[in-house]
Design a protein around this motif. Sequence first.
Motif, mmCIF file in Angstrom:
data_model
loop_
_atom_site.group_PDB
_atom_site.id
_atom_site.type_symbol
_atom_site.label_atom_id
_atom_site.label_comp_id
_atom_site.label_asym_id
_atom_site.label_seq_id
_atom_site.Cartn_x
_atom_site.Cartn_y
_atom_site.Cartn_z
ATOM 1 N N MET A 10 -8.402 50.716 25.413
ATOM 2 C CA MET A 10 -9.296 49.731 25.794
ATOM 3 C C MET A 10 -8.031 48.623 25.847
ATOM 4 O O MET A 10 -7.248 48.683 24.846
ATOM 5 C CB MET A 10 -10.369 49.170 25.166
ATOM 6 C CG MET A 10 -11.641 50.204 25.289
ATOM 7 S SD MET A 10 -12.142 50.083 26.920
ATOM 8 C CE MET A 10 -12.935 48.558 26.988
ATOM 9 N N LEU A 11 -7.917 47.818 27.032
ATOM 10 C CA LEU A 11 -7.096 46.647 26.737
ATOM 11 C C LEU A 11 -7.595 45.381 27.236
ATOM 12 O O LEU A 11 -8.373 45.287 28.182
ATOM 13 C CB LEU A 11 -5.979 47.006 27.841
ATOM 14 C CG LEU A 11 -4.830 45.989 27.987
ATOM 15 C CD1 LEU A 11 -3.802 45.934 26.816
ATOM 16 C CD2 LEU A 11 -3.817 46.446 29.348
ATOM 17 N N THR A 12 -7.248 44.130 26.414
ATOM 18 C CA THR A 12 -7.706 42.880 26.997
ATOM 19 C C THR A 12 -6.262 42.097 27.115
ATOM 20 O O THR A 12 -5.534 42.148 26.474
ATOM 21 C CB THR A 12 -8.540 42.103 25.609
ATOM 22 O OG1 THR A 12 -9.623 43.204 25.319
ATOM 23 C CG2 THR A 12 -8.951 40.993 26.055
ATOM 24 N N ILE A 13 -6.528 41.503 28.192
ATOM 25 C CA ILE A 13 -5.479 40.664 28.790
ATOM 26 C C ILE A 13 -6.215 39.251 29.099
ATOM 27 O O ILE A 13 -7.064 39.136 29.692
ATOM 28 C CB ILE A 13 -4.685 40.932 30.133
ATOM 29 C CG1 ILE A 13 -4.018 42.216 29.944
ATOM 30 C CG2 ILE A 13 -3.800 39.914 30.678
ATOM 31 C CD1 ILE A 13 -3.342 42.994 31.255
ATOM 32 N N VAL A 14 -5.276 38.024 28.559
ATOM 33 C CA VAL A 14 -5.860 36.651 28.949
ATOM 34 C C VAL A 14 -4.626 36.186 29.558
ATOM 35 O O VAL A 14 -3.601 36.301 29.056
ATOM 36 C CB VAL A 14 -6.230 35.921 27.850
ATOM 37 C CG1 VAL A 14 -6.500 34.604 27.998
ATOM 38 C CG2 VAL A 14 -7.490 36.628 27.138
ATOM 39 N N LEU A 58 -9.639 36.327 31.511
ATOM 40 C CA LEU A 58 -9.636 37.406 30.466
ATOM 41 C C LEU A 58 -10.163 38.704 31.390
ATOM 42 O O LEU A 58 -11.197 38.736 31.971
ATOM 43 C CB LEU A 58 -10.822 37.042 29.450
ATOM 44 C CG LEU A 58 -10.877 38.173 28.439
ATOM 45 C CD1 LEU A 58 -11.042 37.496 26.682
ATOM 46 C CD2 LEU A 58 -12.011 39.094 28.433
ATOM 47 N N LEU A 59 -9.432 39.698 31.199
ATOM 48 C CA LEU A 59 -10.041 40.962 31.481
ATOM 49 C C LEU A 59 -9.956 42.083 30.492
ATOM 50 O O LEU A 59 -8.967 42.047 29.740
ATOM 51 C CB LEU A 59 -8.792 41.384 32.752
ATOM 52 C CG LEU A 59 -8.445 40.685 33.967
ATOM 53 C CD1 LEU A 59 -7.439 41.162 34.659
ATOM 54 C CD2 LEU A 59 -9.724 40.751 34.781
ATOM 55 N N GLN A 60 -10.877 42.819 30.647
ATOM 56 C CA GLN A 60 -11.035 43.799 29.492
ATOM 57 C C GLN A 60 -11.734 45.116 30.093
ATOM 58 O O GLN A 60 -12.809 44.865 30.808
ATOM 59 C CB GLN A 60 -11.971 43.371 28.344
ATOM 60 C CG GLN A 60 -11.997 44.222 27.047
ATOM 61 C CD GLN A 60 -12.959 43.575 25.949
ATOM 62 O OE1 GLN A 60 -14.000 42.931 26.199
ATOM 63 N NE2 GLN A 60 -12.222 43.760 24.798
ATOM 64 N N GLY A 61 -11.027 46.154 29.782
ATOM 65 C CA GLY A 61 -11.497 47.479 30.166
ATOM 66 C C GLY A 61 -10.583 48.588 29.929
ATOM 67 O O GLY A 61 -9.612 48.259 28.861
ATOM 68 N N PRO A 62 -10.685 49.814 30.482
ATOM 69 C CA PRO A 62 -9.807 50.772 30.411
ATOM 70 C C PRO A 62 -8.350 50.293 30.500
ATOM 71 O O PRO A 62 -8.068 49.697 31.667
ATOM 72 C CB PRO A 62 -10.294 51.973 31.309
ATOM 73 C CG PRO A 62 -11.604 51.469 31.394
ATOM 74 C CD PRO A 62 -11.852 50.105 31.449
ATOM 75 N N ALA A 63 -7.350 50.518 29.902
ATOM 76 C CA ALA A 63 -6.021 50.242 29.939
ATOM 77 C C ALA A 63 -5.353 50.329 31.342
ATOM 78 O O ALA A 63 -4.820 49.249 31.994
ATOM 79 C CB ALA A 63 -5.186 50.664 28.870
ATOM 80 N N ALA A 64 -5.391 51.474 31.769
ATOM 81 C CA ALA A 64 -4.983 51.818 33.422
ATOM 82 C C ALA A 64 -5.765 50.875 34.462
ATOM 83 O O ALA A 64 -4.761 50.412 35.120
ATOM 84 C CB ALA A 64 -5.265 52.931 33.585
#
Length: 76
Positions: A10-14, A58-64
Amino acid sequence: MINPSADQEMLTIVYVSAATHPMSEDQLAALLKQARENNAKLGVTGVLLYHDGNFMQLLQGPAASVRKIYSAIESD
């Protein structure tokens, strides 16, 4: 603790960005609709805020999937 495999990571980007032009409520609603549809297809959730010509997302979910969406945003 079990380590998830790379495809389950999982990856979170802000990030914060500035709109290229002022956006109307209708344009913002259309952008939000498109983002929700695109994110749902890839199993990504998040938050999109707009104020005075600036976005924070903010985006969060499967890294790819998060990387794919963010790459498209960077190109935009």
